[in-house]
Design a protein around this motif. Structure first.
Motif, mmCIF file in Angstrom:
data_model
loop_
_atom_site.group_PDB
_atom_site.id
_atom_site.type_symbol
_atom_site.label_atom_id
_atom_site.label_comp_id
_atom_site.label_asym_id
_atom_site.label_seq_id
_atom_site.Cartn_x
_atom_site.Cartn_y
_atom_site.Cartn_z
ATOM 1 N N ASP A 187 0.853 -1.190 0.000
ATOM 2 C CA ASP A 187 0.000 0.000 0.000
ATOM 3 C C ASP A 187 0.890 1.241 0.000
ATOM 4 O O ASP A 187 1.724 1.420 0.894
ATOM 5 C CB ASP A 187 -0.892 -0.025 1.241
ATOM 6 C CG ASP A 187 -1.815 1.175 1.333
ATOM 7 O OD1 ASP A 187 -1.907 1.945 0.365
ATOM 8 O OD2 ASP A 187 -2.451 1.353 2.392
ATOM 9 N N VAL A 188 0.715 2.098 -1.003
ATOM 10 C CA VAL A 188 1.491 3.335 -1.098
ATOM 11 C C VAL A 188 0.532 4.507 -0.885
ATOM 12 O O VAL A 188 -0.252 4.845 -1.778
ATOM 13 C CB VAL A 188 2.181 3.457 -2.466
ATOM 14 C CG1 VAL A 188 3.010 4.746 -2.522
ATOM 15 C CG2 VAL A 188 3.055 2.241 -2.738
ATOM 16 N N PRO A 189 0.538 5.131 0.304
ATOM 17 C CA PRO A 189 -0.411 6.221 0.586
ATOM 18 C C PRO A 189 -0.091 7.476 -0.218
ATOM 19 O O PRO A 189 1.065 7.869 -0.356
ATOM 20 C CB PRO A 189 -0.214 6.478 2.086
ATOM 21 C CG PRO A 189 0.527 5.290 2.617
ATOM 22 C CD PRO A 189 1.360 4.800 1.470
ATOM 23 N N TYR A 190 -1.145 8.093 -0.741
ATOM 24 C CA TYR A 190 -1.037 9.350 -1.469
ATOM 25 C C TYR A 190 -1.922 10.387 -0.796
ATOM 26 O O TYR A 190 -2.857 10.050 -0.080
ATOM 27 C CB TYR A 190 -1.512 9.180 -2.917
ATOM 28 C CG TYR A 190 -0.471 8.651 -3.870
ATOM 29 C CD1 TYR A 190 0.121 9.477 -4.821
ATOM 30 C CD2 TYR A 190 -0.086 7.318 -3.813
ATOM 31 C CE1 TYR A 190 1.060 8.987 -5.706
ATOM 32 C CE2 TYR A 190 0.860 6.810 -4.699
ATOM 33 C CZ TYR A 190 1.434 7.655 -5.643
ATOM 34 O OH TYR A 190 2.370 7.165 -6.515
ATOM 35 N N ARG A 191 -1.640 11.641 -1.074
ATOM 36 C CA ARG A 191 -2.499 12.722 -0.602
ATOM 37 C C ARG A 191 -3.548 13.028 -1.664
ATOM 38 O O ARG A 191 -3.384 13.925 -2.478
ATOM 39 C CB ARG A 191 -1.678 13.979 -0.290
ATOM 40 C CG ARG A 191 -0.931 13.912 1.011
ATOM 41 C CD ARG A 191 -0.256 15.246 1.310
ATOM 42 N NE ARG A 191 0.273 15.284 2.653
ATOM 43 C CZ ARG A 191 -0.401 15.655 3.721
ATOM 44 N NH1 ARG A 191 -1.662 16.019 3.589
ATOM 45 N NH2 ARG A 191 0.157 15.667 4.907
ATOM 46 N N GLY A 192 -4.596 12.237 -1.679
ATOM 47 C CA GLY A 192 -5.693 12.476 -2.613
ATOM 48 C C GLY A 192 -5.614 11.625 -3.861
ATOM 49 O O GLY A 192 -4.542 11.157 -4.271
ATOM 50 N N GLY A 193 -6.784 11.450 -4.489
ATOM 51 C CA GLY A 193 -6.896 10.586 -5.648
ATOM 52 C C GLY A 193 -6.225 11.130 -6.894
ATOM 53 O O GLY A 193 -5.720 10.366 -7.717
ATOM 54 N N GLN A 194 -6.177 12.458 -7.063
ATOM 55 C CA GLN A 194 -5.617 13.023 -8.289
ATOM 56 C C GLN A 194 -4.131 12.728 -8.411
ATOM 57 O O GLN A 194 -3.649 12.360 -9.480
ATOM 58 C CB GLN A 194 -5.866 14.532 -8.337
ATOM 59 C CG GLN A 194 -7.329 14.871 -8.576
ATOM 60 C CD GLN A 194 -7.499 16.226 -9.266
ATOM 61 O OE1 GLN A 194 -6.544 16.972 -9.426
ATOM 62 N NE2 GLN A 194 -8.715 16.525 -9.665
#
Length: 328
Positions: A187-194
């Protein structure tokens, strides 16, 4: 000096742009006698919840006979706004438009939750739902979930997926796929879907687990390929995409957007608000506006919404425990 016909033309143009009925002027004078209804949103402007709240605000002004304002109070995954609602008077003047994760996932992931998810709020109505979605870049060889998981097993170093963050619904959906297929996924967390979708289209990451509204236009334009949606049936906006359950994956779930009041809102007022909102959702223009954002109108009464939350709370408890997630 502007003539009367010029003033009338401008007035009609403004009313058309705002999708407000021509009786607005008379309503506005009446609405000045009532305090505004505040709709809190725990996320920044522009997202799915904010979009739904602003559509609703536009359409509630006339039937409620008062102004309706949307106030964005982002932070802590909407918990700042929820804490304010908890402190607000239960008189129908302050409501919140929220996703169900606040009531079904956060109790299992937040070590010191600022509220009791089942006792501190009055569910009024469900507005809409939208699907979890799993996608890969258009150039990826996988055409479905089973092919992607087989690919991930052959390419363990590249077997990762973008999510909106550890402890989020999409993050757990990805972990559930890994558990069911017994194939490790990172799982690679991102700040938001865009941001996640930008890297997905660019080939920086193998897959993304997010929500359909964030992926819809990229899927339609052929820049990424949605492999599955998480709902109980295929989504009418992407009817060609099968559900996870159709592909043999024992998972079903979507995201609910609902309206909530502080605990103690009188039942008659709760029922009246719920009926008024449901009537607005029944309009063809509202359905069309929600469709454009990838949202599906799905009204449920406050009582039905509470029952749904109780069931979802149990479901997510079991799923999150299976991942070994430690509340933060």
């Amino acid at each position: 000096m502007t003539n009367r016909s010029g003033r009338l033309s401008r007035r009609r143009a403004i009313e058309a742009a705002l999708a407000v009925p021509l009786s607005w002027a008379g309503f506005a004078a009446h609405a000045q006698d009532k305090p505004p209804l505040r709709l809190l949103v725990g996320f920044p402007p522009g997202g799915n919840v904010d979009y739904a709240a602003r559509l609703l605000a536009e359409r509630l002004r006339a039937p409620l006979g008062r102004s309706v304002i949307v106030e964005n109070k982002p932070g802590a995954g909407s918990r700042i706004a929820l804490a304010e609602i908890k402190r607000s008077a239960a008189d129908g003047s302050t409501l919140i438009v929220s996703v169900d994760a606040a009531f079904t996932i956060y109790p299992h992931t937040v070590a010191k939750l600022e509220y009791d998810a089942q006792k501190d709020f009055t569910p009024i109505v469900r507005i809409a739902t939208y699907d979890y979605a799993i996608a890969v870049a258009a150039s990826h060889p996988a055409a479905n979930i089973r092919e992607f998981m087989a690919w991930a097993e052959r390419h363990p170093k590249e077997a990762s997926y973008a999510s909106p963050g550890s402890g989020s619904g999409p993050s757990f959906v990805g972990q559930e796929l890994a558990r069911i297929f017994k194939v490790p996924l990172t799982d690679v967390p991102y700040r938001g879907g865009q941001a996640a979708n930008t890297d997905l289209v660019g080939g920086t990451i193998a897959a993304a687990v997010g929500v359909l509204p964030d992926m819809l236009e990229l899927h339609r334009s052929g820049k990424l390929r949605v492999l599955a949606v998480g709902g109980s049936r295929r989504n009418a906006l992407v009817p060609e995409v099968p559900t996870l359950r159709e592909q043999g994956v024992d998972f079903e779930g979507d995201i609910t957007i609902g309206v909530y009041a502080p605990r103690g809102l009188p039942p008659a007022q709760t029922l009246a608000l719920g009926r008024t909102i449901s009537e607005q959702l029944a309009g063809a223009d509202m359905k069309s506006a929600l469709d454009r954002q990838g949202l599906t109108p799905a009204p449920l009464s406050g009582e039905q919404l509470a029952v749904l939350h109780a069931a979802e709370l149990r479901k997510w408890d079991a799923l999150i425990r299976a991942t070994g997630y430690v509340p933060q």
